[in-house]
Design a protein around this motif. Structure first.
Motif, short mmCIF file in Angstrom:
data_model
loop_
_atom_site.label_atom_id
_atom_site.label_comp_id
_atom_site.label_asym_id
_atom_site.label_seq_id
_atom_site.Cartn_x
_atom_site.Cartn_y
_atom_site.Cartn_z
N ASN A 1 0.86 -1.17 0.00
CA ASN A 1 0.00 0.00 0.00
C ASN A 1 0.90 1.23 0.00
O ASN A 1 2.08 1.16 0.40
N ARG B 1 -7.86 3.66 9.48
CA ARG B 1 -8.46 2.61 10.33
C ARG B 1 -9.65 1.94 9.63
O ARG B 1 -9.84 0.74 9.73
N ASN C 1 -10.19 1.56 6.40
CA ASN C 1 -9.92 0.91 5.12
C ASN C 1 -8.78 -0.10 5.19
O ASN C 1 -8.25 -0.51 4.14
N ARG C 2 -8.44 -0.54 6.37
CA ARG C 2 -7.28 -1.43 6.51
C ARG C 2 -7.53 -2.81 5.93
O ARG C 2 -6.56 -3.57 5.71
N GLU C 3 -8.78 -3.18 5.65
CA GLU C 3 -9.06 -4.52 5.13
C GLU C 3 -8.93 -4.62 3.62
O GLU C 3 -8.97 -5.72 3.07
N TRP C 4 -8.77 -3.50 2.93
CA TRP C 4 -8.56 -3.56 1.49
C TRP C 4 -7.20 -4.21 1.18
O TRP C 4 -6.23 -4.02 1.91
N ASP C 5 -7.15 -4.97 0.09
CA ASP C 5 -5.91 -5.68 -0.26
C ASP C 5 -4.81 -4.74 -0.68
O ASP C 5 -3.64 -4.95 -0.37
N TRP D 1 -4.09 -0.40 -1.60
CA TRP D 1 -4.65 0.94 -1.70
C TRP D 1 -3.55 1.98 -1.85
O TRP D 1 -2.41 1.77 -1.46
N ALA E 1 -3.50 0.15 13.43
CA ALA E 1 -4.02 -0.74 12.40
C ALA E 1 -2.97 -1.73 11.90
O ALA E 1 -3.25 -2.51 10.99
N LEU F 1 -0.21 -1.33 10.11
CA LEU F 1 -0.06 -1.14 8.67
C LEU F 1 1.39 -1.00 8.21
O LEU F 1 1.65 -1.02 7.00
N ASP G 1 3.04 -3.50 5.56
CA ASP G 1 2.61 -3.59 4.17
C ASP G 1 2.23 -2.23 3.58
O ASP G 1 1.46 -2.15 2.63
N THR G 2 2.78 -1.15 4.15
CA THR G 2 2.47 0.20 3.68
C THR G 2 3.74 1.04 3.57
O THR G 2 4.48 1.18 4.54
#
Length: 521
Positions: free
Chosen positions: A3, A195, A197-201, A203, A285, A287, A290-291
């Motif tokens: 992401n 918080r 939108n953390r479930e999107w694969d 973004w 979250a 993140l 993976d961000t």
């Protein structure tokens, strides 16, 4: 593949950040930026990063399209031939979001920037945002601090009028509760979005903060943090006019200049505090793994350096052109380190595509070079020229500037030679809020190498930002002395670099005549 959170903070100067604390500053106090410092400890810090097309919307077109715009056109729209970053990402299955209080996206001539996002939010009220029409007579004290009553109309019917801000601020109650100020509202909303939108694969979220842009209107405690003055004294300006500090409408006495600096610093600290909410959301979250997170700015802001305040009219000194860049990559080889390599604002376009795992073919025909090799450790981060030999930057229709990371060379234009604007619209080449108008001398043709079709080309006036060539050693502690007469050999070398840079970009032919340069065969 990660992401990507790209966060720009408008007008943010490097020397006001702890990450660049070794650089000389126009203030003799440390500006508190604990959250940006916390992020810098995690991220790769780029030491030789330069703006490209200035100011606001031209810079954003570089980020969104990978085009070094200022050689072809001024402040204008996304073009039909552009591979817009949000559209390329969306077409690859990426959720894309724009969060901003930057009202220029929504004015005449700026279309195309936000429409390609899956979602966008616009938080109203900053600067000249044409939002509130009441109260008819805004607060007198705030008007006194934001406009020159002798030259600025105060009836509020003008489209670009500083009294608009006073109405907007009254509606929001900016002074009464810092949560209503612009950076706090935007960064709080960003934390909520992360918080939610953390479930999107996959973004891409672009957060564009208009702060710390003027007016430098701060709530407490920030308004008093760096000054002993009464921040609500109607004799003290919070919105300086651009120009020389020793003449005309922009003139500032030493007391006034010190106060403006203190309010700029207050805005930086306020933005930093609420940027901390974004970092907290990334923590909460989970993140970080993976961000990728990118923090940068479009340009700086002159606060008395070289005798100027603001931007646009002044030569593009390093205070304006050398901008902060901090990047966290989950698998980065230089997280927590410094990167010395010369990089440019236009490189963020290809970098975001690369981080999202998108084929970079969209960047092949433009001017962007991904920073991935630097971030991954596959290029020498201590080598000044491992990424770029040179970077060109400037304002459309004026001087063109080049740096090799050691020197910055500013080449004046001949204001008697007109510039040419290239666009698929008859955009207004002078004046950002105005709509396009018919140009009866326009001609159509395939004049732009990176476009895949014809554009309109029409003339507009050039304007001089400097009287003669300027050369600065940007490795000096304070690169303030023009060395053009003292080091003619370096001027010649950098002028050759400028010509080579124009040639490599397929710059329009008229630029050489306008800049009094010999065009390569």
């Amino acid at each position: 593949m990660t992401n990507v959170l790209l966060l720009s903070i408008d007008s943010l100067r490097r020397d006001f950040l702890g990450a660049y604390a070794d650089e000389p500053s126009c203030v003799d106090y440390a500006v508190e930026t604990p959250n940006l410092d916390r992020f810098a400890e995690r991220a790769a810090v780029f030491d030789t990063h330069y703006a490209g097309s200035l100011p606001c919307m031209p810079a954003r077109r570089e980020w969104h399209t990978g085009v070094k715009e200022f050689l072809w056109r001024s402040w204008g729209p996304i073009e039909p031939y552009d591979d817009h970053l949000a559209r390329v990402a969306r077409d690859d299955g990426v959720l894309t979001q724009l969060l901003t209080d930057h009202f220029h996206y929504f004015q005449h001539g700026a279309h195309g920037y936000y429409e390609d996002y899956t979602g966008f939010e616009f938080l109203r009220g900053h600067e000249y945002d044409a939002w509130q029409t009441a109260p008819k007579q805004p607060d007198d004290r705030l008007l006194d601090q934001t406009l020159d009553r002798e030259t600025d109309p105060t009836d509020g019917v003008g489209y670009v009028n500083r009294s608009v801000y006073a109405r907007n601020a009254a509606r929001l109650g900016v002074e009464d509760d810092e949560r209503n100020a612009f950076a706090p509202r935007l960064f709080s909303r960003t934390a909520e979005w992360l918080r939610a939108n953390r479930e999107w694969d996959r973004w891409f979220c672009y957060v564009d903060s208009f702060d710390v842009h003027e007016p430098f209107h701060c709530p407490e405690p920030y308004a008093s943090m760096y000054t002993d003055e009464d921040p609500r004294d109607p004799e003290l300006d919070i919105w300086p006019y651009y120009g020389r500090i020793d003449e005309g409408q922009s003139a500032l006495a030493e007391r006034q200049l010190a106060f403006v600096r203190s309010q700029f610093a207050g805005k930086v600290t306020m933005a930093d505090r609420w940027f901390g909410r974004v970092l907290d959301a990334l923590d909460d979250a989970e993140l970080w793994d993976d961000t990728a997170v990118i923090v940068t700015s479009d340009h700086g802001f002159l606060l008395g350096e070289h005798g100027w305040v603001g931007k646009n009219e002044a030569p593009v000194y390093d205070v304006l052109a050398r901008t902060p860049l901090l990047i966290w990559h989950p698998e980065g080889a230089h997280n927590g380190d410094r990167i010395e390599s010369l990089t440019a604002a236009v490189d963020l376009y290809a970098t975001v595509l690369d981080l999202l795992g998108i084929d970079e073919s969209a960047a092949d025909r433009v001017h962007s070079r991904s920073l991935h090799l630097l971030l991954a450790g596959d290029a020498d981060a201590e080598n000044l020229h491992s990424h770029r030999d040179r970077a060109l930057y400037g304002y459309w229709g004026s001087a063109v500037n080049v740096t090799d990371g050691e020197y910055a060379y500013l080449q004046p234009c001949d204001p008697a030679v007109p510039s040419r604007c290239h666009s698929t619209t008859m955009m207004n080449a002078r004046g950002f809020p105005l709509p396009a108008t018919p140009k009866h001398d326009a001609e159509a043709g395939e004049f732009v190498a990176h476009a895949d079709g014809p554009v309109w080309r029409f003339e507009a006036d050039s304007y001089a930002q400097l009287d003669g060539p300027m050369l600065f050693d940007v490795t000096d502690e304070i690169p303030k002395t023009n060395l053009a007469e003292e080091r003619p050999g370096e001027c010649d070398r950098l002028r050759d670099e400028l010509v080579a840079g124009l040639d490599a970009l397929n710059a329009p032919d008229h630029q050489y005549a306008r800049l009094t340069l010999e065009q390569p065969p």
